[in-house]
Design a protein around this motif. Structure first.
Motif, PDB file in Angstrom:
ATOM      1  N   ARG A  53       0.819  -1.217   0.000  1.00  0.00           N
ATOM      2  CA  ARG A  53       0.000   0.000   0.000  1.00  0.00           C
ATOM      3  C   ARG A  53       0.855   1.271   0.000  1.00  0.00           C
ATOM      4  NH1 ARG A  53      -5.526  -0.611   1.231  1.00  0.00           N
ATOM      5  NH2 ARG A  53      -6.068  -2.819   1.098  1.00  0.00           N
ATOM      6  N   ASP A  93       2.250   3.243  -2.324  1.00  0.00           N
ATOM      7  CA  ASP A  93       1.801   4.330  -3.204  1.00  0.00           C
ATOM      8  C   ASP A  93       0.472   4.908  -2.727  1.00  0.00           C
ATOM      9  OD1 ASP A  93       4.043   4.083  -4.783  1.00  0.00           O
ATOM     10  OD2 ASP A  93       3.069   2.800  -6.274  1.00  0.00           O
ATOM     11  N   ASP A  94      -0.414   4.039  -2.265  1.00  0.00           N
ATOM     12  CA  ASP A  94      -1.713   4.504  -1.773  1.00  0.00           C
ATOM     13  C   ASP A  94      -1.539   5.394  -0.542  1.00  0.00           C
ATOM     14  OD1 ASP A  94      -2.956   3.020  -3.759  1.00  0.00           O
ATOM     15  OD2 ASP A  94      -3.254   1.277  -2.463  1.00  0.00           O
ATOM     16  N   LEU A 129      -7.483   4.391   5.147  1.00  0.00           N
ATOM     17  CA  LEU A 129      -6.680   3.449   4.370  1.00  0.00           C
ATOM     18  C   LEU A 129      -5.976   2.463   5.296  1.00  0.00           C
ATOM     19  CD1 LEU A 129      -5.475   2.451   1.721  1.00  0.00           C
ATOM     20  CD2 LEU A 129      -3.720   4.242   1.924  1.00  0.00           C
ATOM     21  N   ARG A 168      -8.017  10.410   5.408  1.00  0.00           N
ATOM     22  CA  ARG A 168      -7.811   9.468   4.294  1.00  0.00           C
ATOM     23  C   ARG A 168      -6.776   8.413   4.682  1.00  0.00           C
ATOM     24  NH1 ARG A 168      -8.172  14.593   2.818  1.00  0.00           N
ATOM     25  NH2 ARG A 168      -9.703  15.280   1.259  1.00  0.00           N
ATOM     26  N   THR A 169      -5.709   8.865   5.302  1.00  0.00           N
ATOM     27  CA  THR A 169      -4.667   7.929   5.733  1.00  0.00           C
ATOM     28  C   THR A 169      -5.204   6.972   6.785  1.00  0.00           C
ATOM     29  OG1 THR A 169      -3.015   9.644   5.313  1.00  0.00           O
ATOM     30  CG2 THR A 169      -2.327   7.776   6.660  1.00  0.00           C
ATOM     31  N   ALA A 199      -2.604   9.276  -0.104  1.00  0.00           N
ATOM     32  CA  ALA A 199      -3.504   9.681   0.975  1.00  0.00           C
ATOM     33  C   ALA A 199      -2.877  10.778   1.832  1.00  0.00           C
ATOM     34  CB  ALA A 199      -3.854   8.471   1.834  1.00  0.00           C
TER      35      ALA A 199
END
Length: 483
Positions: free
Chosen positions: A55, A57-58, A167, A163-164, A62
């Motif tokens: 994860r 890059d995600d 995720l 967002r983080t 985020a």
């Protein structure tokens, strides 16, 4: 084991009852399953590494969105890779850390086979309250040592990086069973309910003010705490220092994450005759890092409007009072909540910037004539999380190290003491208590249980140490008390 739809919904609408139910289930699972072996601990740490790798890059995307401007390289280095390397370090040492620690035996029983050892037992369920500034590292690094120690964990990341946090919640529920590791998202009210739970250990990273509230809540259940709090970390630039090198390393560290790092330098004490060369060297270092032609993409935004206004308020207060402010940007145009590094030179002691933790791209530069006065000033303030010294004068360095107390120290560099995997990281006094990282981080989340193993013969009767006592025993025992 993935969560079902009902469990996922419960996490997203968590309240105090849901938190307590999760904690109770984890404690029951810990009791049911017993002491986790090395293979299970290594497996859990491996899954945490896979989470970060897959994860990466995600998470960078985020974090960029949550900060409204954070370079992916910054997020990859400070959050993803730093955490990954910490987990990898812990995974590689779990087996050796788990081994019982032999201790000196009890005289004279040890002469007849009796032995003593210390076992490191997992405490149970660890709660981790994470901050927003480096959210993955400050939440998952302590998790790594909690898992290595054989615990389960409940995490509550900051609501300022939604967002983080979401995720992370999704990634954790994909790789961990609901009774191994779980992430709850929510506001400050949920964080308050979280800190009041009867965990077996609680970790909090954040401000000193909030740390007091967390510790007070934990005390209601006699929960041991690890607090990593921060404060105003000072830098001393001695007369023997290489001013250019000092400025480059201080500026490089200070601009990391927009100065929003708990061990970021706060106040630089510079010898009188070196103040102007130091300021000029800081400006030059900033221009090399952020040339105007490159734009402000590499700068990290301040996390929200409140923090942006707070930093601007510090600068406005100094300017209105006629103080000196140096913008190191060199003409670099900024947008949104991004700021170039500003130096505030010799601010009044009563100003807000001189009294409060800055936590942004602003640095105090305070001149001094005598190093003793600097040491006295540091000792008069709350004990800092970090202390930095630049110079080659070993006697002066010795004075700084022996006459001050701080969470950690770096000599001729800044912030790299935190990167030492094999050494503890933590504060002292107002900057925190307890540690993670290194063997000490593993020990933080264990209970050291003494185990005594009886030998092949008990000498107490032969030595007259059990009733009925002889008339001579008191005199024989008293002789042992001689110094």
């Amino acid at each position: 084991m993935r969560m079902n739809t009902e469990e996922t919904a419960r996490l997203k609408t968590a309240d105090g009852d849901a938190l307590r139910a999760c904690l109770d289930a984890m404690k029951a699972a810990q009791t049911r399953d017993g002491l986790p072996d090395a293979a299970l601990r290594i497996d859990r740490l491996t899954r945490l590494m896979v989470l970060l790798r897959d994860r990466a890059d995600d998470f960078c995307a985020a974090l960029d969105a949550d900060f409204d401007g954070r370079a992916r390289e910054t997020s990859l280095m400070s959050d993803v890779m730093a955490t990954f390397n910490t987990v990898k370090y812990a995974r590689g040492r779990v087996k050796s850390w788990m081994k019982p620690d032999p201790r000196d035996g009890v005289v004279p029983f040890n002469l007849f086979g009796a032995r003593v050892e210390v076992q490191r037992m997992p405490k149970g369920v660890v709660g981790i309250l994470g901050p927003w500034n480096v959210p993955l590292f400050t939440t998952l690094a302590p998790l790594a040592f909690a898992l290595a120690a054989g615990n389960r964990a409940m995490l509550k990341p900051s609501e300022l990086v939604p967002r983080t946090s979401l995720l992370l919640q999704s990634a954790v529920q994909d790789l961990f069973a609901v009774d191994e590791v779980v992430v709850f998202t929510g506001d400050a009210a949920l964080a308050g309910a979280f800190s009041a739970l009867p965990f077996d250990h609680l970790v909090f990273t954040g401000s000193t003010t909030t740390g007091v509230r967390v510790m007070r809540a934990a005390a209601e259940n006699l929960v041991p705490v690890t607090l990593e709090l921060g404060g105003k970390s000072p830098v001393i630039v001695g007369r023997s220092a290489d001013v250019g090198l000092a400025a480059e390393r201080i500026v490089t560290a200070k601009v990391m994450n927009g100065g929003q790092v708990c061990v970021s330098p706060d106040t630089v004490h510079v010898a009188d005759e070196l103040v102007e060369p130091f300021i000029a060297a800081c400006e030059a270092a900033h221009r090399r890092l952020f040339p105007p032609s490159a734009g402000d993409a590499a700068l990290t935004s301040l996390i929200d409007a409140r923090h942006f206004a707070r930093i601007r308020g510090y600068l406005d207060e100094i300017r209105l009072a006629g103080g000196r402010v140096v913008d190191c940007g060199g003409g670099l145009a900024t947008s949104g909540r991004k700021l170039t590094l500003h130096l505030v030179v010799d601010p009044p002691s009563g100003s807000r910037v001189a009294q409060e933790e800055i936590f942004g791209p602003l640095l105090q530069v305070v001149r001094y004539a005598d190093i003793t006065a600097v040491i006295d000033r540091i000792n008069a303030a709350p004990r800092p999380l970090a202390l930095y010294y630049f110079g080659t004068d070993r006697e002066e360095e010795r004075q700084v190290l022996e006459r001050t107390l701080s969470g950690g120290v770096a000599i001729n560099d800044v912030m790299l003491q935190v990167a030492a995997h094999d050494a503890p990281f933590g504060g002292v006094g107002a900057s925190g208590m307890g540690v993670y990282h290194g063997r000490e981080g593993f020990n933080e989340f264990c209970h050291p249980r003494t185990v005594y193993r009886s030998g092949w013969w008990d000498p107490r009767k032969a030595l007259g140490l059990v009733p009925p006592y002889s008339k001579q025993l008191y005199g024989r025992l008293s002789k042992v008390l001689r110094v």
